[in-house]
Design an enzyme around this catalytic site. Sequence first.
Site, PDB file in Angstrom:
ATOM      1  N   LYS A 149      -3.904   3.646   2.523  1.00 10.09           N
ATOM      2  CA  LYS A 149      -5.060   2.899   2.014  1.00 10.09           C
ATOM      3  C   LYS A 149      -6.171   3.854   1.587  1.00 10.09           C
ATOM      4  O   LYS A 149      -6.850   3.633   0.582  1.00 10.09           O
ATOM      5  CB  LYS A 149      -5.568   1.939   3.094  1.00 10.09           C
ATOM      6  CG  LYS A 149      -4.548   0.860   3.420  1.00 10.09           C
ATOM      7  CD  LYS A 149      -4.899   0.137   4.709  1.00 10.09           C
ATOM      8  CE  LYS A 149      -3.870  -0.929   5.038  1.00 10.09           C
ATOM      9  NZ  LYS A 149      -4.040  -1.484   6.399  1.00 10.09           N
ATOM     10  N   VAL A 195      -5.498  -2.804   0.412  1.00 10.47           N
ATOM     11  CA  VAL A 195      -6.446  -1.951   1.152  1.00 10.47           C
ATOM     12  C   VAL A 195      -7.403  -2.825   1.968  1.00 10.47           C
ATOM     13  O   VAL A 195      -8.250  -3.511   1.416  1.00 10.47           O
ATOM     14  CB  VAL A 195      -7.238  -1.041   0.180  1.00 10.47           C
ATOM     15  CG1 VAL A 195      -8.190  -0.144   0.945  1.00 10.47           C
ATOM     16  CG2 VAL A 195      -6.286  -0.214  -0.671  1.00 10.47           C
ATOM     17  N   GLY A 199      -6.943  -5.604   3.687  1.00 17.16           N
ATOM     18  CA  GLY A 199      -6.753  -7.052   3.631  1.00 17.16           C
ATOM     19  C   GLY A 199      -7.799  -7.793   2.826  1.00 17.16           C
ATOM     20  O   GLY A 199      -7.846  -7.671   1.600  1.00 17.16           O
ATOM     21  N   LYS A 233       0.814  -1.238   0.000  1.00 20.90           N
ATOM     22  CA  LYS A 233       0.000   0.000   0.000  1.00 20.90           C
ATOM     23  C   LYS A 233       0.834   1.269   0.000  1.00 20.90           C
ATOM     24  O   LYS A 233       0.517   2.244  -0.678  1.00 20.90           O
ATOM     25  CB  LYS A 233      -0.965   0.025   1.172  1.00 20.90           C
ATOM     26  CG  LYS A 233      -0.329  -0.185   2.535  1.00 20.90           C
ATOM     27  CD  LYS A 233      -0.644  -1.533   3.054  1.00 20.90           C
ATOM     28  CE  LYS A 233       0.090  -1.857   4.314  1.00 20.90           C
ATOM     29  NZ  LYS A 233      -0.419  -3.053   4.943  1.00 20.90           N
TER      30      LYS A 233
HETATM   31  N1  LIG Z   1       1.117  -8.849   6.692  1.00 21.88           N
HETATM   32  C1  LIG Z   1      -0.092  -8.458   6.352  1.00 21.88           C
HETATM   33  O1  LIG Z   1      -1.073  -8.836   6.969  1.00 21.88           O
HETATM   34  C2  LIG Z   1      -0.282  -7.540   5.173  1.00 21.88           C
HETATM   35  C3  LIG Z   1      -1.591  -7.149   4.817  1.00 21.88           C
HETATM   36  C4  LIG Z   1      -1.782  -6.339   3.697  1.00 21.88           C
HETATM   37  C5  LIG Z   1      -0.682  -5.907   2.984  1.00 21.88           C
HETATM   38  N2  LIG Z   1       0.581  -6.275   3.363  1.00 21.88           N
HETATM   39  C6  LIG Z   1       1.704  -5.805   2.558  1.00 21.88           C
HETATM   40  O2  LIG Z   1       2.230  -6.922   1.852  1.00 21.88           O
HETATM   41  C7  LIG Z   1       3.631  -6.789   1.719  1.00 21.88           C
HETATM   42  C8  LIG Z   1       4.319  -8.003   2.339  1.00 21.88           C
HETATM   43  O3  LIG Z   1       4.011  -8.030   3.719  1.00 21.88           O
HETATM   44  P1  LIG Z   1       4.420  -9.280   4.639  1.00 21.88           P
HETATM   45  O4  LIG Z   1       3.736  -9.049   5.931  1.00 21.88           O
HETATM   46  O5  LIG Z   1       4.183 -10.552   3.909  1.00 21.88           O
HETATM   47  O6  LIG Z   1       5.984  -9.026   4.817  1.00 21.88           O
HETATM   48  P2  LIG Z   1       7.052  -9.969   5.508  1.00 21.88           P
HETATM   49  O7  LIG Z   1       6.407 -11.073   6.251  1.00 21.88           O
HETATM   50  O8  LIG Z   1       8.016  -9.098   6.220  1.00 21.88           O
HETATM   51  O9  LIG Z   1       7.811 -10.654   4.256  1.00 21.88           O
HETATM   52  C9  LIG Z   1       8.501  -9.887   3.325  1.00 21.88           C
HETATM   53  C10 LIG Z   1       9.081 -10.790   2.271  1.00 21.88           C
HETATM   54  O10 LIG Z   1       9.700  -9.948   1.293  1.00 21.88           O
HETATM   55  C11 LIG Z   1      10.992 -10.471   0.996  1.00 21.88           C
HETATM   56  N3  LIG Z   1      11.817  -9.359   0.490  1.00 21.88           N
HETATM   57  C12 LIG Z   1      12.143  -8.184   1.106  1.00 21.88           C
HETATM   58  N4  LIG Z   1      12.875  -7.388   0.286  1.00 21.88           N
HETATM   59  C13 LIG Z   1      13.000  -8.081  -0.876  1.00 21.88           C
HETATM   60  C14 LIG Z   1      13.629  -7.812  -2.119  1.00 21.88           C
HETATM   61  N5  LIG Z   1      14.268  -6.666  -2.336  1.00 21.88           N
HETATM   62  N6  LIG Z   1      13.561  -8.746  -3.095  1.00 21.88           N
HETATM   63  C15 LIG Z   1      12.901  -9.937  -2.903  1.00 21.88           C
HETATM   64  N7  LIG Z   1      12.277 -10.245  -1.743  1.00 21.88           N
HETATM   65  C16 LIG Z   1      12.324  -9.323  -0.750  1.00 21.88           C
HETATM   66  C17 LIG Z   1      11.458 -11.051   2.308  1.00 21.88           C
HETATM   67  O11 LIG Z   1      12.513 -11.961   2.048  1.00 21.88           O
HETATM   68  P3  LIG Z   1      13.133 -12.886   3.195  1.00 21.88           P
HETATM   69  O12 LIG Z   1      12.108 -13.962   3.411  1.00 21.88           O
HETATM   70  O13 LIG Z   1      14.371 -13.405   2.586  1.00 21.88           O
HETATM   71  O14 LIG Z   1      13.331 -12.006   4.391  1.00 21.88           O
HETATM   72  C18 LIG Z   1      10.182 -11.729   2.802  1.00 21.88           C
HETATM   73  O15 LIG Z   1      10.027 -12.991   2.209  1.00 21.88           O
HETATM   74  C19 LIG Z   1       4.001  -5.451   2.406  1.00 21.88           C
HETATM   75  O16 LIG Z   1       4.019  -4.439   1.439  1.00 21.88           O
HETATM   76  C20 LIG Z   1       2.842  -5.234   3.352  1.00 21.88           C
HETATM   77  O17 LIG Z   1       2.627  -3.858   3.623  1.00 21.88           O
HETATM   78  C21 LIG Z   1       0.785  -7.078   4.435  1.00 21.88           C
END
Ligand SMILES: NC(=O)c1ccc[n+]([C@@H]2O[C@H](COP(=O)([O-])OP(=O)(O)OC[C@H]3O[C@@H](n4cnc5c(N)ncnc54)[C@H](OP(=O)(O)O)[C@@H]3O)[C@@H](O)[C@H]2O)c1
Length: 411
Positions: free
Chosen positions: A196, A123, A125, A96
């Site tokens: 969002k 936005v 989830g 987002k």
């Molecule tokens: N968590 C939620 O509930 C949620 C909800 C809605 C939106 N989002 C959005 O979705 C996205 C991901 O969130 P998440 O919670 O899944 O994050 P996360 O658990 O911290 O995981 C991030 C992933 O991205 C990888 N990564 C980071 N930099 C990278 C790069 N330059 N190239 C390739 N891979 C890279 C990391 O690799 P490693 O595994 O090697 O560390 C990890 O696998 C974010 O933008 C977040 O704002 C999240």
Amino acid sequence: MSKKLNIGLFGFGVVGQGLYDIIRTKHLNLEIKKIAIKDPHKKRTLPSHLFTTERDELLNNPEINTIVELINDTEAAFEIVSRALKSGKNVVSASKKMIALHLDELIALQHQYGTSLLYEGAVCGSIPIIRNLEEYYDNELLHSISGIFNGSSNYILSKGFIENLDYDSALKQAQELGFAETDPTSDVGGFDAKYKLVIAAAHAYGVVVQPDEVFNLGIQNLAPNDLQYAREKNLKIKLVPVAKELDERHVALFVLPKFVNDKEFLYNVEYEYNGVIVQAAFADQQFFFGKGAGGHPTGSAVLSDIAALRYDYQYEYKKAKERRDLNFTNNIELNVYLRYYDESLLEALNFIHIHERYYSGGYKFVIGKINLQNLIDNAQLIADGKAFIAFADQLSGVNLASEVKQAVEAF
Ligand SMILES: NC(=O)c1ccc[n+]([C@@H]2O[C@H](COP(=O)([O-])OP(=O)(O)OC[C@H]3O[C@@H](n4cnc5c(N)ncnc54)[C@H](OP(=O)(O)O)[C@@H]3O)[C@@H](O)[C@H]2O)c1
């Protein structure tokens, strides 16, 4: 007949793994060819040949026609998404912040290269709000969109109101459960909700606003006195982003804590749940409720976007095409509750009208009408003074509808 999608997945964290779990249970015409991650030494639940740290292995692979970007690095995400769109690959993203910061450029890239970028998961989830704003409400006049867009701050507020837990302990619990980041500023400061809101407003009103133009005030200065005050009035406090059409030419966006009463939908949206209220001219008020974060809920929204790409679905940004004369403004009058310590802040804020004043020991507040621009101009003073401000139409006897009317008359 749907098109076969060969997917290059960026990120295998909370959402990436959640998406993978869901895809594994389905028989869809798609295949994850490669997964790009950052840390090559991290233990993975899938065979190592699927992973790479080289983004070009995905972006330059002609077999891959779809990029799913689920990483936690805003700058890298923008580079990956824009390169993919330029090279003819369709993209799904949940980032987002990246999308809100670069929305204009991302829309232009889609038009220029004829590719599609979908971002329902970015936005609220699991709540399907973007495609509904884009498709279902395309002929509706939307008076406002508001809601609870951030699960972490809502979790902290629920812990305070339902379980009497103080702010710091509730924040700590949210962090331990993975709802809040180690640096919680984006969540509790209202930034995440603002990103969002900016994305939703582009689809609801066709107005693309830079996030730094939109005022956001979070819950980080919430004090026990504020909670106590709300309780005495049978109200709760929620962190609420608002996009509101003021008249035919102006739309206002802001994020503020808000007092809500038990007749309002948001009153019962608790903990990590999100809610979106759409106030429409003809459909009237409608409410969407669901999990705002988490691997599987967000993964389900991402999968819905992926499935839509099998039929080459694209956002048309219909409202932007229709309503070119609608402009963003911060010129709106709001009824707010201000709890403060230093009289100089009250003077600087220059209220238009004060309905109520209270002073007892160290607890001081006023309720009154103020122009949003005055809050913006004094944002630093508010932060330094540890003041708490909340949208307070419930406390002033003035409801949102008449508030809008007054604001409209002021133009
Ligand atoms: N968590 C939620 O509930 C949620 C909800 C809605 C939106 N989002 C959005 O979705 C996205 C991901 O969130 P998440 O919670 O899944 O994050 P996360 O658990 O911290 O995981 C991030 C992933 O991205 C990888 N990564 C980071 N930099 C990278 C790069 N330059 N190239 C390739 N891979 C890279 C990391 O690799 P490693 O595994 O090697 O560390 C990890 O696998 C974010 O933008 C977040 O704002 C999240």
